[in-house]
Scaffold this motif. Structure first.
Motif, PDB file in Angstrom:
ATOM      1  N   TRP A  33       0.760  -1.393  -0.163  1.00 48.24           N
ATOM      2  CA  TRP A  33      -0.045   0.139  -0.060  1.00 48.24           C
ATOM      3  C   TRP A  33       0.699   1.367  -0.006  1.00 48.24           C
ATOM      4  CZ3 TRP A  33      -5.075   0.867  -1.013  1.00 48.24           C
ATOM      5  CH2 TRP A  33      -5.836  -0.153  -1.095  1.00 48.24           C
ATOM      6  N   VAL A  34       1.924   1.212   0.848  1.00 48.54           N
ATOM      7  CA  VAL A  34       2.803   2.382   0.784  1.00 48.54           C
ATOM      8  C   VAL A  34       4.198   2.065   0.773  1.00 48.54           C
ATOM      9  CG1 VAL A  34       1.052   3.849   2.051  1.00 48.54           C
ATOM     10  CG2 VAL A  34       2.742   2.608   3.448  1.00 48.54           C
ATOM     11  N   ARG A  35       4.550   0.794   0.510  1.00 46.39           N
ATOM     12  CA  ARG A  35       5.908   0.486   0.354  1.00 46.39           C
ATOM     13  C   ARG A  35       6.349   0.525  -1.206  1.00 46.39           C
ATOM     14  NH1 ARG A  35       8.791  -4.307   0.120  1.00 46.39           N
ATOM     15  NH2 ARG A  35       7.085  -5.452  -0.325  1.00 46.39           N
ATOM     16  N   PHE A  36       7.598   1.015  -1.179  1.00 48.11           N
ATOM     17  CA  PHE A  36       8.199   1.079  -2.376  1.00 48.11           C
ATOM     18  C   PHE A  36       8.600  -0.321  -2.930  1.00 48.11           C
ATOM     19  CE2 PHE A  36       8.979   5.611  -1.765  1.00 48.11           C
ATOM     20  CZ  PHE A  36       7.954   6.041  -2.499  1.00 48.11           C
ATOM     21  N   ALA A  37       8.566  -0.829  -4.242  1.00 51.18           N
ATOM     22  CA  ALA A  37       9.250  -1.901  -4.571  1.00 51.18           C
ATOM     23  C   ALA A  37      10.846  -1.668  -4.735  1.00 51.18           C
ATOM     24  CB  ALA A  37       8.818  -2.190  -6.100  1.00 51.18           C
ATOM     25  N   ASP A  38      11.608  -2.807  -4.551  1.00 46.99           N
ATOM     26  CA  ASP A  38      12.950  -2.591  -4.549  1.00 46.99           C
ATOM     27  C   ASP A  38      13.629  -2.050  -6.101  1.00 46.99           C
ATOM     28  OD1 ASP A  38      13.112  -3.268  -1.844  1.00 46.99           O
ATOM     29  OD2 ASP A  38      13.386  -5.474  -2.278  1.00 46.99           O
ATOM     30  N   ARG A  39      12.970  -2.519  -7.042  1.00 51.77           N
ATOM     31  CA  ARG A  39      13.350  -2.179  -8.215  1.00 51.77           C
ATOM     32  C   ARG A  39      12.130  -2.458  -9.435  1.00 51.77           C
ATOM     33  NH1 ARG A  39      18.317  -2.581 -10.318  1.00 51.77           N
ATOM     34  NH2 ARG A  39      19.047  -3.052  -8.392  1.00 51.77           N
ATOM     35  N   CYS A  40      12.369  -1.375 -10.405  1.00 49.64           N
ATOM     36  CA  CYS A  40      11.175  -1.478 -11.415  1.00 49.64           C
ATOM     37  C   CYS A  40      11.614  -2.899 -12.110  1.00 49.64           C
ATOM     38  CB  CYS A  40      11.291  -0.525 -12.472  1.00 49.64           C
ATOM     39  SG  CYS A  40      10.257  -0.379 -13.618  1.00 49.64           S
ATOM     40  N   SER A  41      10.529  -3.645 -12.381  1.00 51.82           N
ATOM     41  CA  SER A  41      10.690  -4.987 -13.268  1.00 51.82           C
ATOM     42  C   SER A  41      10.786  -4.760 -14.519  1.00 51.82           C
ATOM     43  CB  SER A  41       9.431  -5.811 -12.560  1.00 51.82           C
ATOM     44  OG  SER A  41       8.206  -5.321 -13.017  1.00 51.82           O
ATOM     45  N   ALA A  42      10.249  -3.513 -14.993  1.00 49.62           N
ATOM     46  CA  ALA A  42      10.281  -3.265 -16.449  1.00 49.62           C
ATOM     47  C   ALA A  42      11.489  -2.818 -17.033  1.00 49.62           C
ATOM     48  CB  ALA A  42       9.003  -2.347 -16.641  1.00 49.62           C
ATOM     49  N   CYS A  43      11.997  -1.742 -16.181  1.00 50.30           N
ATOM     50  CA  CYS A  43      13.462  -0.970 -16.903  1.00 50.30           C
ATOM     51  C   CYS A  43      14.424  -1.257 -15.846  1.00 50.30           C
ATOM     52  CB  CYS A  43      12.893   0.379 -17.039  1.00 50.30           C
ATOM     53  SG  CYS A  43      12.888   1.500 -15.278  1.00 50.30           S
ATOM     54  N   GLY A  44      14.202  -1.690 -14.634  1.00 49.34           N
ATOM     55  CA  GLY A  44      15.379  -2.026 -13.877  1.00 49.34           C
ATOM     56  C   GLY A  44      15.706  -0.916 -12.975  1.00 49.34           C
ATOM     57  N   LEU A  45      15.154   0.201 -12.951  1.00 47.35           N
ATOM     58  CA  LEU A  45      15.547   1.409 -11.935  1.00 47.35           C
ATOM     59  C   LEU A  45      15.341   0.646 -10.613  1.00 47.35           C
ATOM     60  CD1 LEU A  45      16.010   4.453 -11.445  1.00 47.35           C
ATOM     61  CD2 LEU A  45      13.428   4.410 -11.570  1.00 47.35           C
ATOM     62  N   ASP A  46      16.518   1.056  -9.889  1.00 42.22           N
ATOM     63  CA  ASP A  46      16.685   0.637  -8.517  1.00 42.22           C
ATOM     64  C   ASP A  46      16.126   1.676  -7.629  1.00 42.22           C
ATOM     65  OD1 ASP A  46      17.433  -0.508  -6.016  1.00 42.22           O
ATOM     66  OD2 ASP A  46      19.493  -0.167  -6.388  1.00 42.22           O
ATOM     67  N   ILE A  47      14.863   1.426  -7.348  1.00 41.96           N
ATOM     68  CA  ILE A  47      13.942   2.444  -6.444  1.00 41.96           C
ATOM     69  C   ILE A  47      14.564   2.502  -5.020  1.00 41.96           C
ATOM     70  CG2 ILE A  47      11.734   2.739  -5.666  1.00 41.96           C
ATOM     71  CD1 ILE A  47      10.681   1.289  -8.165  1.00 41.96           C
ATOM     72  N   SER A  48      15.241   1.479  -4.596  1.00 46.43           N
ATOM     73  CA  SER A  48      15.656   1.539  -3.149  1.00 46.43           C
ATOM     74  C   SER A  48      16.805   2.510  -2.910  1.00 46.43           C
ATOM     75  CB  SER A  48      16.249  -0.011  -2.780  1.00 46.43           C
ATOM     76  OG  SER A  48      17.234  -0.154  -3.843  1.00 46.43           O
ATOM     77  N   LEU A  49      17.395   3.240  -4.136  1.00 42.29           N
ATOM     78  CA  LEU A  49      18.341   4.169  -3.779  1.00 42.29           C
ATOM     79  C   LEU A  49      17.824   5.511  -3.382  1.00 42.29           C
ATOM     80  CD1 LEU A  49      20.752   3.371  -6.830  1.00 42.29           C
ATOM     81  CD2 LEU A  49      21.134   2.814  -4.562  1.00 42.29           C
ATOM     82  N   PHE A  50      16.475   5.671  -3.732  1.00 45.46           N
ATOM     83  CA  PHE A  50      15.845   6.779  -3.332  1.00 45.46           C
ATOM     84  C   PHE A  50      15.447   7.029  -1.882  1.00 45.46           C
ATOM     85  CE2 PHE A  50      15.352   6.419  -7.881  1.00 45.46           C
ATOM     86  CZ  PHE A  50      15.369   7.511  -8.477  1.00 45.46           C
ATOM     87  N   ASN A  51      15.498   8.127  -1.195  1.00 39.52           N
ATOM     88  CA  ASN A  51      15.101   8.062   0.082  1.00 39.52           C
ATOM     89  C   ASN A  51      14.149   9.182   0.543  1.00 39.52           C
ATOM     90  OD1 ASN A  51      14.780   7.791   3.056  1.00 39.52           O
ATOM     91  ND2 ASN A  51      17.079   8.691   3.377  1.00 39.52           N
ATOM     92  N   VAL A  52      12.813   9.028   0.371  1.00 40.02           N
ATOM     93  CA  VAL A  52      11.811  10.180   0.793  1.00 40.02           C
ATOM     94  C   VAL A  52      11.822  10.559   2.148  1.00 40.02           C
ATOM     95  CG1 VAL A  52      10.498   9.614  -1.415  1.00 40.02           C
ATOM     96  CG2 VAL A  52       9.903   8.590   0.857  1.00 40.02           C
ATOM     97  N   GLY A  53      12.219   9.682   3.065  1.00 35.78           N
ATOM     98  CA  GLY A  53      12.437   9.886   4.506  1.00 35.78           C
ATOM     99  C   GLY A  53      10.999  10.132   5.101  1.00 35.78           C
ATOM    100  N   ASP A  54      10.804  11.135   6.218  1.00 32.08           N
ATOM    101  CA  ASP A  54       9.531  11.323   6.741  1.00 32.08           C
ATOM    102  C   ASP A  54       9.006  12.501   6.432  1.00 32.08           C
ATOM    103  OD1 ASP A  54      10.175   8.977   8.580  1.00 32.08           O
ATOM    104  OD2 ASP A  54      11.275   9.999   9.971  1.00 32.08           O
ATOM    105  N   GLY A  55       9.559  13.292   5.249  1.00 33.81           N
ATOM    106  CA  GLY A  55       8.783  14.300   4.837  1.00 33.81           C
ATOM    107  C   GLY A  55       7.404  14.338   4.437  1.00 33.81           C
ATOM    108  N   PRO A  56       7.079  13.470   3.471  1.00 34.61           N
ATOM    109  CA  PRO A  56       5.476  13.371   3.403  1.00 34.61           C
ATOM    110  C   PRO A  56       4.688  13.034   4.770  1.00 34.61           C
ATOM    111  CG  PRO A  56       6.781  11.994   1.821  1.00 34.61           C
ATOM    112  CD  PRO A  56       7.579  12.356   2.755  1.00 34.61           C
ATOM    113  N   ALA A  57       5.156  12.255   5.556  1.00 30.47           N
ATOM    114  CA  ALA A  57       4.304  11.836   6.941  1.00 30.47           C
ATOM    115  C   ALA A  57       4.498  13.313   7.781  1.00 30.47           C
ATOM    116  CB  ALA A  57       5.142  10.677   7.603  1.00 30.47           C
ATOM    117  N   ALA A  58       5.353  13.754   7.594  1.00 33.64           N
ATOM    118  CA  ALA A  58       5.142  15.233   8.618  1.00 33.64           C
ATOM    119  C   ALA A  58       4.262  16.050   7.932  1.00 33.64           C
ATOM    120  CB  ALA A  58       6.726  15.870   8.637  1.00 33.64           C
ATOM    121  N   PHE A  59       4.335  16.227   6.941  1.00 33.90           N
ATOM    122  CA  PHE A  59       3.321  17.277   6.108  1.00 33.90           C
ATOM    123  C   PHE A  59       1.777  16.535   6.274  1.00 33.90           C
ATOM    124  CE2 PHE A  59       6.990  18.821   3.455  1.00 33.90           C
ATOM    125  CZ  PHE A  59       6.850  19.819   3.615  1.00 33.90           C
ATOM    126  N   LEU A  60       1.662  15.465   6.109  1.00 35.71           N
ATOM    127  CA  LEU A  60       0.534  14.834   6.261  1.00 35.71           C
ATOM    128  C   LEU A  60      -0.147  15.014   7.809  1.00 35.71           C
ATOM    129  CD1 LEU A  60       0.316  11.671   4.065  1.00 35.71           C
ATOM    130  CD2 LEU A  60      -0.388  13.742   3.670  1.00 35.71           C
TER     131      LEU A  60
END
Length: 127
Positions: A33-60
């Motif tokens: 529901w809110v957990r990112f995949a580790d990697r895009c299965s279509a193009c191979g982009l490593d999504i685990s390298l991105f760090n959105v941190g707690d910013g979205p939660a704090a704004f919410l």
């Protein structure tokens, strides 16, 4: 000086609303529901390298918390329902609003990080 963007990359708004990969546009961004995949299965982009941190939660917390408290106070002052009505109404409304908005806000922040090539500062970076 204008920076060239990949024309095939989806807009950050589309990434946020549809859960698309920010590089190829496939629906592979989330593994839960809110957990990112580790990697895009279509193009191979490593999504685990991105760090959105707690910013979205704090704004919410600030935005949704304020809106829900204002709505609860308005309901109390206008209708004065029993306490159990508030419990039955505001707990599910808050939970659904937070989960839905957290998914969208995390995806939007990740899309903006990808688009702007943002990364964490490391000591010794030439930047």
């Amino acid at each position: 000086m204008s920076e060239q963007r990949d024309p095939a990359a989806p807009r950050p708004l589309d990434v946020a609303l549809k859960g698309l990969c920010p590089r190829c546009g496939a629906r592979t961004l989330f593994a839960g529901w809110v957990r990112f995949a580790d990697r895009c299965s279509a193009c191979g982009l490593d999504i685990s390298l991105f760090n959105v941190g707690d910013g979205p939660a704090a704004f919410l917390i600030m935005i949704l918390g304020g809106a829900i408290v204002a709505a609860a106070i308005t309901l109390e002052l206008s209708l004065s329902p029993p306490f159990w009505v508030h419990v039955l109404l505001w707990i599910p409304v808050t939970a659904l609003a937070v989960v839905g908005a957290l998914r969208i806000s995390k995806a939007a922040l990740l899309a903006l990080e990808y688009r702007n090539k943002a990364r964490e500062f490391r000591s010794g970076d030439p930047r």
